[in-house]
Design a protein around this motif. Structure first.
Motif, PDB file in Angstrom:
ATOM      1  N   UNK A 271     -26.432  48.379 -21.167  1.00 42.52           N
ATOM      2  CA  UNK A 271     -27.106  47.700 -21.837  1.00 42.52           C
ATOM      3  C   UNK A 271     -26.981  46.951 -22.995  1.00 42.52           C
ATOM      4  N   UNK A 272     -25.605  48.274 -23.786  1.00 42.60           N
ATOM      5  CA  UNK A 272     -23.896  46.828 -25.013  1.00 42.60           C
ATOM      6  C   UNK A 272     -24.077  45.514 -23.956  1.00 42.60           C
ATOM      7  N   UNK A 273     -24.169  45.583 -22.917  1.00 46.24           N
ATOM      8  CA  UNK A 273     -23.068  44.588 -21.716  1.00 46.24           C
ATOM      9  C   UNK A 273     -24.431  43.119 -22.148  1.00 46.24           C
TER      10      UNK A 273
ATOM     11  N   UNK B  39     -36.100  50.262 -19.637  1.00 46.43           N
ATOM     12  CA  UNK B  39     -36.793  49.540 -19.941  1.00 46.43           C
ATOM     13  C   UNK B  39     -36.109  48.233 -20.484  1.00 46.43           C
ATOM     14  N   UNK B  40     -35.555  48.407 -21.446  1.00 41.43           N
ATOM     15  CA  UNK B  40     -34.847  47.386 -22.824  1.00 41.43           C
ATOM     16  C   UNK B  40     -33.757  46.139 -21.802  1.00 41.43           C
ATOM     17  N   UNK B  41     -32.735  47.337 -20.787  1.00 43.69           N
ATOM     18  CA  UNK B  41     -32.164  46.216 -19.757  1.00 43.69           C
ATOM     19  C   UNK B  41     -33.376  45.151 -19.171  1.00 43.69           C
ATOM     20  N   UNK B  42     -34.212  45.269 -18.516  1.00 45.73           N
ATOM     21  CA  UNK B  42     -34.742  45.042 -18.342  1.00 45.73           C
ATOM     22  C   UNK B  42     -35.704  43.660 -19.019  1.00 45.73           C
ATOM     23  N   UNK B  43     -35.826  44.008 -19.524  1.00 43.30           N
ATOM     24  CA  UNK B  43     -35.756  42.989 -21.000  1.00 43.30           C
ATOM     25  C   UNK B  43     -35.319  41.978 -20.973  1.00 43.30           C
ATOM     26  N   UNK B  44     -33.952  42.814 -21.606  1.00 41.79           N
ATOM     27  CA  UNK B  44     -32.572  41.400 -22.097  1.00 41.79           C
ATOM     28  C   UNK B  44     -32.137  41.016 -20.358  1.00 41.79           C
ATOM     29  N   UNK B  45     -32.655  41.571 -19.565  1.00 33.27           N
ATOM     30  CA  UNK B  45     -31.912  40.903 -18.600  1.00 33.27           C
ATOM     31  C   UNK B  45     -32.256  39.276 -18.510  1.00 33.27           C
ATOM     32  N   UNK B  46     -33.685  39.523 -18.023  1.00 28.40           N
ATOM     33  CA  UNK B  46     -34.766  38.626 -17.766  1.00 28.40           C
ATOM     34  C   UNK B  46     -35.077  37.479 -18.208  1.00 28.40           C
TER      35      UNK B  46
END
Length: 249
Positions: A23-25, A147-154
């Motif tokens: 998530x940080x990356x 969930x946050x990783x999905x939100x950020x990348x998408x």
């Protein structure tokens, strides 16, 4: 039993550390991308219907704050909904989208910092607490990071600036595919589908069990497959018979 419990706790702690690093990356890439925009470009359309880039940025900020609410719930045991209501969420995004580029960037950066601080405040045992996400069944708190990783990348891709699905790191895109398939797999409106993905050094197949038989089989590389499953791209870079999918939600 104690050994099993300790093993599970250790696995969750390890997963949290790995997820937080991912998530940080992704967040650093997001902040660079938004920082590269300007007052004119944030008003341009995103890849999402009826949303400008400013809408997407405002949504990412409010999503971070909403996930902080879920972590407060897990940490304190006191129910803390992600959003007061869907209308409140939509209104906050609409209002935020009217802000200047500078204010949008500052709001996003501050919300990302609040998210990171909430993660640091979580005791290890709280990551296994059950919380309610607006879509689907209750989830363990450590899934907040997925969930946050999905939100950020998408939504980075939705900004339509300098990131495409093919730019998502392989470990991250494999996880995003797994999460997308799992969410689709629980929906009765999804057709029976076998998704075959080539990651270069290995291949994976996921089955979405719908009501039709036999399942359609679709093959391809990770980025195009994820884009198609999420309704962002068509199936032109995939092989096989790609059925129509319902809207992602």
């Amino acid at each position: 039993m104690a050994d099993i419990a300790l093993g599970t706790a250790a696995q969750v702690t390890s997963e949290v550390a790995a997820q937080l690093a991912a998530v940080d990356r992704a967040t650093q890439r997001l902040l660079r991308t938004v920082g590269d925009l300007d007052e004119v470009s944030v008003r341009q359309p995103s890849l999402l219907p009826r949303w400008s880039r400013a809408h997407v940025i405002a949504h990412l900020a409010r999503n971070a704050d909403g996930l902080v609410n879920l972590m407060i719930w897990a940490r304190t045991g006191i129910e803390h909904a992600m959003y007061a209501s869907r209308d409140d969420r939509d209104q906050a995004i609409a209002e935020g989208s009217q802000h200047s580029h500078q204010l949008l960037f500052e709001d996003l950066a501050a919300s990302c910092d609040r998210f990171a601080s909430a993660v640091q405040e979580m005791p290890d045992h709280a990551w296994t607490a059950e919380i309610a996400y607006p879509v689907g069944d209750p989830i363990p708190a450590h899934h907040v990071l997925r969930l946050r990783l999905m939100e950020v990348w998408v939504h980075l891709v939705d900004l339509d600036h300098d990131v495409d699905f093919a730019d998502i790191p392989r470990p991250d895109v494999e996880q995003l595919l797994e999460d997308a398939v799992q969410q689709f797999g629980g929906r009765p409106d999804v057709p029976a589908l076998a998704v075959e993905v080539d990651f270069g050094d290995h291949q994976r197949t996921w089955d979405l069990r719908g009501t039709t038989a036999p399942p359609s089989r679709v093959r391809g590389e990770p980025g195009p497959m994820l884009g198609w499953l999420l309704g962002r791209t068509d199936a032109q870079d995939l092989q096989g018979t790609a059925p129509d999918l319902p809207d992602w939600r």
